[in-house]
Design a protein around this motif. Sequence first.
Motif, short mmCIF file in Angstrom:
data_model
loop_
_atom_site.label_atom_id
_atom_site.label_comp_id
_atom_site.label_asym_id
_atom_site.label_seq_id
_atom_site.Cartn_x
_atom_site.Cartn_y
_atom_site.Cartn_z
N ILE B 217 0.84 -1.19 0.00
CA ILE B 217 0.00 0.00 0.00
C ILE B 217 0.88 1.24 0.00
N ASN B 219 0.87 4.92 0.98
CA ASN B 219 0.09 5.84 1.80
C ASN B 219 0.23 7.26 1.25
N GLU B 312 -1.66 4.07 9.68
CA GLU B 312 -1.75 2.90 8.82
C GLU B 312 -2.87 1.92 9.19
N THR B 343 0.94 -6.87 4.98
CA THR B 343 0.77 -5.68 4.16
C THR B 343 1.94 -4.73 4.38
N ILE B 345 3.15 -1.12 4.05
CA ILE B 345 2.66 0.24 3.83
C ILE B 345 3.84 1.20 3.86
#
Lengths: 213, 646
Positions: B217, B219, B312, B343, B345
């Motif tokens: 991901i 951000n 997050e 995940t 981030i």
Amino acid sequence: MTESVSITVDDKTIVVAKGANLLSASLANGIYIPHLCYMEHLQPAAASCRLCFVEVDGRSGPVPACTVTVEEPLTVRTDAPAVRRLQKAGLQLLLSVHRVECKNCPANRRCELQRIAKFLKVGLKPGKLAQRFKQPEIDASHPCLNYYPNRCVLCGKCVHVCRAQHRDVVLTFARRGFDTVVGCYGLSGSSAPSCRDCRACIDVCPVSALLPK
Amino acid sequence: MSQTSPHRYRQLRNEADRRRREWNESALPKIHIGMATCGIAAGAQETRAAFEEALAEAGVPAHIRAVGCCGHCYAEPVVIIDHPQSGFPPIFYPEVNAGKARMLAKLFLKEGDPRLEHILGATVANDLIPSVMEFPRFNLEHRLIMERCGRIDPEDIYDYIAEGGYEALADTLGRGPEDVIEAVARSGLRGRGGAGFLTGRKWALARAAAGPAKYVICNADEGDPGAYMDRTLLESNPHQVIEGMIIGAHAVGAGRGIIYVRAEYPLAVRILTRAVEQARALGLLGQGILGSALDFDIEVFQGSGAFVCGEETALIQSIEGFRGMPVHRPPYPVAGGLNGRPTLINNVKTLASVPVILQGGVEAFRAVGTEQSPGTAIFSGVGSVVHPGLVEVPMGTSLRTLIFDICGGVPKKKKFKAVQIGGPSGGYLSGAHLDTPIDFDSLAQAGAMMGSGGMVVMDEDACLVDVSRFFLDFTQKESCGKCTFCRIGTRHLLEILERLTQGEGREGDLDLLRQLSEDVKAGSLCGLGKTAPNPVLTSLRYFQDDYEAHVKEKRCPGKMCRPLIAYYIDLEKCARGCNACEGCCPVDAVFITRDRKRGIDQSKCVKCGECVVACPPEYDAVRRVSPPHLAPVIERPPAEEKDPKS
């Protein structure tokens, strides 16, 4: 056969199952730690009331006991000065938005706030903080429930049991920040009958902020 | 197979080079207009329309190209004109409004006169005209991450490839994931989202986490007031971020990527969406990227405007469709994140750094910055500075260099008072800290933080109590309401600060502020609450005089808090007959004195300050004082004498 771990809580040695929750294990062994939002079956713990602080050897600063999983022997203090300071501060914050009218409150004598205040040996007063209340005093928008935002401590237990019990979730958090409340936004008439048979949220509320109509 | 990725890349690069050559060889003038959100807000669309119209009128053919933002906000709209036939090098023109555009179209593009009085400088060194590189705003910067911003067309993937873009990816795909993680770890890159966690370590944890379905991901939920580094990067060079994500996916073994970008950045959303489509069309996303075994695709997810979703765990909740509320860590997202899966981030700037590191080499990256914080820092320098904008400096540069040399110092001969670093969660530093090097550890030690890179400079007219009130107002509104300390504590902090700015401060308020701040910091669940009291704590530490003046003397040293100030007109300076202040006063508080000068009726004045703006600078007669009783009493003449016609 579950493995067990022995931990020391306030000089008392207790044996718990490996992977147990520290708050839950302490409570089961007769060691009280103030708490409002902890629910046995909710994983991970909500950790939102910020009252169950303890000091764990090897970790810096107080940590919420509900977030500690016992994997190895631990030394825990539940009454360290920093812990008590935070607990009292947290309780005062909650009391600054709580209508202290115990005599007229159905939760009187079984109220978690009363219990915590008594345990911490402080009065049911917000200290130097100003009191701030929400309007309206009663939210009667639900067909079977009344919600009292100025009693509510926003522990979220009602929201979680509602989520666990119903396919169509009725209760949820609404608004945000200081104005956060428990609401039943978007409730359709069809959910109401299931609410009549289910009292889960009313039963779980530690301060009687939800009552049947 | 992995051997083919350099070959596939070579094909893309050849096509990009061909397009670039064609562009370079064109003899037509090339007009580059900065068209990121900042440029558009300053009028770049009107500038573009004016160029098009004027060129058509003059019958001059030219290429007009929208590029991203080069970070020079003070100069927007920025236009760079490359007019080979004129004999001049490419020239950087600042503040090109529609009128200037028409003038340049006629005089420079048609007649060949570059109108040197309007230039900032040539973009390259040459013998004819001075180059912009002679200015500290240009030559003290060190652009690693933003190097291509404002130079390439963000909507054309080939423009990025022609600059060497995606080369790092093609190279990486031929290497083992551990090898890539090792390089990132060795570079010492630290997360640019604020906390400064070692990126290499995070990647290694995500790699080690069990499970085949992992996520990457990005951000891009940039929400600090006054910070716009991520937006600029996404709008000016989206492919560098996408390349970083693909490399990250290869390293940790992820199959899906999500860019979480704020819906309030519509241009960034549009450009990103387009960039993802272009990358997919060229086989840089999707099944078997560049012929390798890597399957990875990216979707653009729009956040709905909650500041807390930059945290997050709240971000993950938001993607999962829940209310954006942070969750206690651990488990960290690298172990159990989106849908319970591992995940990774990373912030926009962190991901954008990755291709730079892998392409330029770890040693080259480490050569910039400090031992513990290698590389560069990107700041959005705003507030009381002459040259606000985005600056990229090597870590370890002093605040003094950043504020006074690169950003041009404090305008209007005012004194520097404070700098706020790290957004609403950061802290203030005073003049005593100007020699603090900018890096994660030094800033944290001084009480501020790197944060995402917001920097607000304040001059002597700033009231630190009022600015703290502003930031607390922001954080308490943006609190998600989950945990007790942040939900209720920040509101009480705000109320006390409001009380102080209204002159109703009480004995003991400062102790209460300090104690409550410490409690909120220690007790809150997530980063928002843990850092929300930082403005209060640092201003109490470094600017306690400001607070004491508010409480004890009901005086605002910055003369900002309205209930604590008064305006009056200095009769020595006021000019007879001038009516500027009276004309602009919204509440008729300005009256005519016996000798036909002007006075302010304190009982009517609402302290809007319009009269200060209206008073002609040659008189400069309106004064602001604090506390209000310092304003001399000027009596309003009896009503019958007030008639101006007499």
